[in-house]
Design a protein around this motif. Structure first.
Motif, PDB file in Angstrom:
ATOM      1  N   ARG A 198       0.918  -1.072   0.207  1.00  0.00           N
ATOM      2  CA  ARG A 198      -0.129  -0.173   0.001  1.00  0.00           C
ATOM      3  C   ARG A 198       0.937   1.305   0.060  1.00  0.00           C
ATOM      4  O   ARG A 198       0.448   2.438  -0.557  1.00  0.00           O
ATOM      5  N   ILE A 218      -5.618   3.541   1.118  1.00  0.00           N
ATOM      6  CA  ILE A 218      -5.737   2.282   0.303  1.00  0.00           C
ATOM      7  C   ILE A 218      -6.168   1.041   0.739  1.00  0.00           C
ATOM      8  O   ILE A 218      -5.802   0.564   1.806  1.00  0.00           O
ATOM      9  N   ILE A 220      -6.315  -2.748  -0.741  1.00  0.00           N
ATOM     10  CA  ILE A 220      -5.993  -3.835  -1.772  1.00  0.00           C
ATOM     11  C   ILE A 220      -7.224  -4.628  -2.308  1.00  0.00           C
ATOM     12  O   ILE A 220      -8.104  -5.165  -1.230  1.00  0.00           O
ATOM     13  N   TYR A 366      -6.713  -1.865  -6.559  1.00  0.00           N
ATOM     14  CA  TYR A 366      -6.590  -1.154  -5.282  1.00  0.00           C
ATOM     15  C   TYR A 366      -7.577  -0.311  -5.336  1.00  0.00           C
ATOM     16  O   TYR A 366      -8.052   0.202  -6.560  1.00  0.00           O
TER      17      TYR A 366
END
Length: 516
Positions: A198, A218, A220, A366
């Motif tokens: 990230r 972020i 994923i 993401y």
């Protein structure tokens, strides 16, 4: 007759550049920021590149590259024989007449998160117990065909040049991970995804897209499709109106329909999503867009339209899901700054994927989220899959940290450019009912107009008979679209196979279509 008003002058004072880093990028960001916050008003004349270079004591090439990027994104415009000026941007397209350049640190006081009222801890979050009968009918209408399988061939859409992926490097990194794995990494992982990955994704987006974000923003995902599905699950209640581009990416519309959304198509013109048509949708608070390279038309959303879309979200307490599925592929200058880089109100959810620079089976994508949404999205994802597969994330993190990722992107961009050129050079001309091949400035596909759906189907059937794969543009419209509004065309992916295979496919097409 009154004298003409002279153009406003530009004063470079206050622009400070750090010579240890990329000068052109810094200058581009400085000028862009001044346009957005009003310090550089529309109509201001900019100095010639040579003069600005001298004033800042930098090379002229650095100024030219900065200007080129600003031209590409619509911030400045050239006037033949009269120099370079700040583009005319309507104040109505900007919140309060201008847009702050201060990076967002979260939601302003009172900004509702507007998450779906369906409970996150419900085990039937996406089940038929939640989706009422009307939504189920919409799901049936949005039924999708499965993507084509098997080895890539011309002109498959959505497939990069993954024959060029450095599988030997990937295999070594993967073997190194499993040779002596960190036992902590083999336990249950963070639902947001590997922290190192990230952080590297955030750094990559800051440098390549001008997107000010942190690793904490972020999440994923298992590809872009799961990212879009998460947005649908968390931002849509049954019956909510959701705006999608029409024509557009049908799988996105399907995800919103499965969540119970009332999916409405909004037309796309030469500037991107028609914001006037969007504004006419009462009670709509969510829009899905592909602004960097509209899928499937290939239109790049203009700056004025991007600002207008952000202003719509601000006025309506709405969300914008931005799918930057192939933003790495721009064939002149750097990739365009995404909507999320212009967003200062926490309204844009940015979807990215590794599938278009690596290979589709990687299933790694993401989401970059406004800070206030991160926890909810992570918890929602944990309900479905707990966390992403560990080794893939760890190997991708090492792949990026060691510099392989950036080198591979440059290689892929060169390959896509060569394959695009092979298509453009060999495309058969004067095919009955087929319009001109458009200019291709970005992305991995091109759409060629065709006169009528019947002719589209005929051409595609003939191509199929000689082993050439072409998608029909008519299949990208929503089911409820009036027949009179549907345009025909051929959507051609040009990155899946090398130039030689493209040449062979074009020769087969010319024969099938009766072109000598």
């Amino acid at each position: 007759m009154p004298d003409a008003v002279p153009p406003l002058s530009f004063n470079p004072a206050g622009i400070e550049l750090d010579r240890r880093h990329g000068l052109s990028r810094q200058l581009y960001q400085a000028l862009r920021g001044r346009v957005l916050d009003g310090r550089l008003a529309s109509g201001t004349r900019l100095p010639a590149s040579r003069d600005l270079a001298a004033a800042l004591s930098i090379s002229r090439n650095s100024v030219v590259r900065a200007y080129d990027q600003l031209y590409a994104e619509g911030f400045i415009e050239g006037r033949v024989g009269d120099g370079t000026y700040v583009a005319k941007l309507s104040p109505l397209a900007m919140p309060s007449g201008k847009l702050s350049t201060k990076p967002s640190t979260g939601f302003s006081t009172g900004l509702p998160t507007a998450l779906s009222t369906v409970q996150l801890d419900s085990p039937v979050f996406s089940s038929s117990k939640v989706i009422h009968s009307n939504a189920l009918e919409r799901v049936e209408k949005h039924h999708l065909a499965q993507p084509p399988s098997g080895p890539p061939r011309a002109f498959r859409v959505g497939v990069p040049a993954f024959d060029l992926f450095p599988f030997d490097v990937w295999a070594k990194l993967n073997a190194a991970f499993w040779r002596k794995p960190d036992l902590q990494q083999l336990c249950y992982g963070d639902a947001q995804g590997d922290a190192r990955l990230r952080g590297l994704v955030a750094a990559y987006l800051r440098s390549s897209r001008g997107l000010h974000c942190s690793a904490e923003q972020i999440v994923i995902t298992s590809g872009a499709q799961q990212a879009i599905s998460l947005c649908a699950q968390l931002l849509v209640d049954p019956g909510d109106i959701v705006a999608v581009e029409n024509p557009g990416y049908r799988a996105a519309g399907h995800a919103f329909a499965v969540a119970g959304g009332d999916v409405r198509g909004v037309p796309v013109d030469s500037d991107g999503l028609d914001c006037a048509a969007l504004a006419a949708l009462d009670h709509c608070r969510l829009a899905y867009v592909t602004p960097s390279h509209q899928y499937p038309t290939g239109v790049v959303m203009s700056l004025a339209r991007r600002l207008e879309l952000l202003a719509w979200a601000g006025r309506n307490d709405g969300w914008i899901v931005e799918d930057d599925y192939d933003g790495e592929y721009r064939y002149s200058g750097a990739p365009l700054a995404p909507l999320a880089a212009l967003d200062r109100g926490g309204r844009v959810l940015y979807v990215g994927t590794f599938g278009k620079v690596a290979f589709p089976a990687l299933r790694l994508g993401y989401l970059v989220l406004p800070p206030g949404l991160v926890d909810a999205f992570a918890r929602r994802r944990a309900v479905d899959v707990r966390h992403s597969e560990v080794s893939t994330q760890a190997v991708m993190a090492e792949f990026m940290a060691a510099g392989h990722f950036q080198r591979h992107i440059r290689r892929m961009r060169r390959a896509a450019l060569a394959r695009r050129d092979a298509l453009l050079a060999g495309w058969p001309e004067a095919v009955a009912g087929v319009g001109a091949m458009p200019t291709v400035v970005a992305g991995l596909h091109v759409t060629v107009p065709v006169q009528g759906i019947e002719r589209e189907r005929e051409l595609i059937a003939q191509a199929t008979c000689v082993g050439v794969e072409i998608n029909g543009l008519s299949s990208y419209w929503l089911p409820a679209t009036a027949p009179s509004q549907i345009c025909a065309g051929m959507v051609l992916g040009f990155a899946a196979v090398p130039p030689a295979a493209i040449g062979t496919a074009l020769a087969s097409l010319a024969k099938a279509w009766g072109i000598r």
